[in-house]
Design a protein around this motif. Structure first.
Motif, short mmCIF file in Angstrom:
data_model
loop_
_atom_site.label_atom_id
_atom_site.label_comp_id
_atom_site.label_asym_id
_atom_site.label_seq_id
_atom_site.Cartn_x
_atom_site.Cartn_y
_atom_site.Cartn_z
N ALA A 1 -38.60 -44.76 -95.43
CA ALA A 1 -37.78 -44.13 -94.39
C ALA A 1 -37.44 -42.67 -94.68
N PRO A 2 -36.99 -42.32 -95.90
CA PRO A 2 -36.68 -40.90 -96.14
C PRO A 2 -37.89 -39.98 -95.92
N ALA A 3 -39.04 -40.39 -96.42
CA ALA A 3 -40.24 -39.56 -96.23
C ALA A 3 -40.62 -39.47 -94.76
N ASP B 1 -40.25 -34.80 -97.39
CA ASP B 1 -40.10 -34.79 -98.83
C ASP B 1 -38.67 -34.41 -99.18
N LYS B 2 -38.41 -34.29 -100.47
CA LYS B 2 -37.06 -33.96 -100.92
C LYS B 2 -36.61 -32.60 -100.39
N SER C 1 -34.01 -39.32 -106.45
CA SER C 1 -35.31 -39.39 -105.76
C SER C 1 -35.12 -39.93 -104.35
N LEU C 2 -36.12 -39.74 -103.51
CA LEU C 2 -36.08 -40.30 -102.16
C LEU C 2 -36.01 -41.82 -102.21
N ARG C 3 -36.69 -42.42 -103.16
CA ARG C 3 -36.66 -43.88 -103.31
C ARG C 3 -35.24 -44.36 -103.61
N ARG D 1 -31.72 -41.65 -89.95
CA ARG D 1 -31.60 -40.26 -90.39
C ARG D 1 -30.20 -39.98 -90.92
N ARG D 2 -29.19 -40.39 -90.17
CA ARG D 2 -27.80 -40.17 -90.57
C ARG D 2 -27.48 -40.93 -91.86
N ALA D 3 -27.96 -42.16 -91.97
CA ALA D 3 -27.71 -42.97 -93.17
C ALA D 3 -28.32 -42.32 -94.41
N ILE D 4 -29.53 -41.80 -94.26
CA ILE D 4 -30.20 -41.15 -95.38
C ILE D 4 -29.48 -39.86 -95.75
#
Length: 192
Positions: free
Chosen positions: A46-48, A53-54, A32-34, A12-15
Motif C-alpha cells: 500500500a505505501p508504495a 517510494d520513501k 521503512s515503507l514495510r 493514504r491518510r492512514a499511511i
C-alpha cells in the motif's frame, strides 16, 4: 491480513499518520515503507502504491507540513512578533512535519504542492519581516532571513533540549522576549 486491514477506510491518510508517528518517534530516516504498512495495518504494498517510494511519502509529509505551517503563520496576523511565536508553536506542535520540511534532501522539493505551500509560508515571513524593517529595498532579504534565522534557530534549540533550563518549560514564554529583542526599536533620546 484481516479483512478489516484490507478494507481500510483511507489508506493514504492512514499511511501518512503512520509516517508522522514514526518520524516523531525516531526521526525521518530510520523506518521503512514495510514498517509503516505494519503500523497502519495495511498491505505491505500500500505505501508504495500510494507514494511510490520513501521520498514520495516524505514529499507528501512535507507538503502537508508546509500547508499546516502556512495556515498557522497566516492565522497569527500581521504582527511579526505573533508570527514568530506561531512559528515556534508550529515546530513544537507538529515536530514530525517540521523535522521533514527543512530537510529537502529527504523529499522532492520540486513537487508542486510543496512549492505552493512553502511559497505561502515564505510570503507571510517576508511580509512580517518587512513590517519590522521598513525602508529596506524590496529585493533585500536581510530582514526576512534574520527573522527566520532567529525563530527557526530558537525552535531547533528548544526541540533539541539545548536551551538553558532556567527558561522553563513554556517555549512561547521563553521565545517571546527573544523575538521582541530582535525587533525592538531603539529608544530615541532627547537632543543635547
Amino acid at each position: 491480513m484481516s479483512d478489516d486491514a484490507y478494507h481500510h477506510g483511507d489508506l493514504r491518510r492512514a499511511i501518512m499518520a503512520a509516517a508522522v508517528g514514526a518520524i516523531a518517534e525516531s526521526g525521518p530516516a530510520t523506518w521503512s515503507l514495510r514498517e509503516l504498512a505494519r503500523r497502519a495495518g495495511v498491505s505491505h504494498a500500500a505505501p508504495a502504491h500510494h507514494f511510490g517510494d520513501k521520498a514520495g511519502l516524505l514529499t507528501a509529509v512535507a507538503a502537508e507540513g508546509y500547508a499546516l505551517f502556512a495556515d498557522a503563520l497566516e492565522g497569527a496576523g500581521d504582527d511579526f512578533h505573533d508570527v514568530g511565536l506561531a512559528y515556534i508553536r508550529f515546530a513544537i506542535d507538529h515536530r514530525a512535519h517540521f523535522e521533514v520540511m527543512f530537510r529537502p534532501e529527504l523529499y522532492r522539493a520540486d513537487d508542486p504542492e510543496v512549492i505552493a505551500a512553502r511559497a505561502r509560508a515564505d510570503g507571510v515571513l517576508v511580509r512580517g519581516a518587512r513590517s519590522v524593517a521598513p525602508g529596506r529595498p524590496r529585493g533585500d532579504l536581510t530582514a526576512p532571513i534574520a527573522a527566520w534565522s532567529i525563530v527557526h534557530g530558537f525552535a531547533e534549540l528548544w526541540l533539541r533540549g539545548a536551551l538553558p533550563a532556567e527558561l522553563g518549560d513554556d517555549p512561547e514564554a521563553a521565545a517571546e522576549p527573544v523575538i521582541r529583542l530582535l525587533f525592538e526599536k531603539p529608544a530615541r533620546t532627547a537632543g543635547p
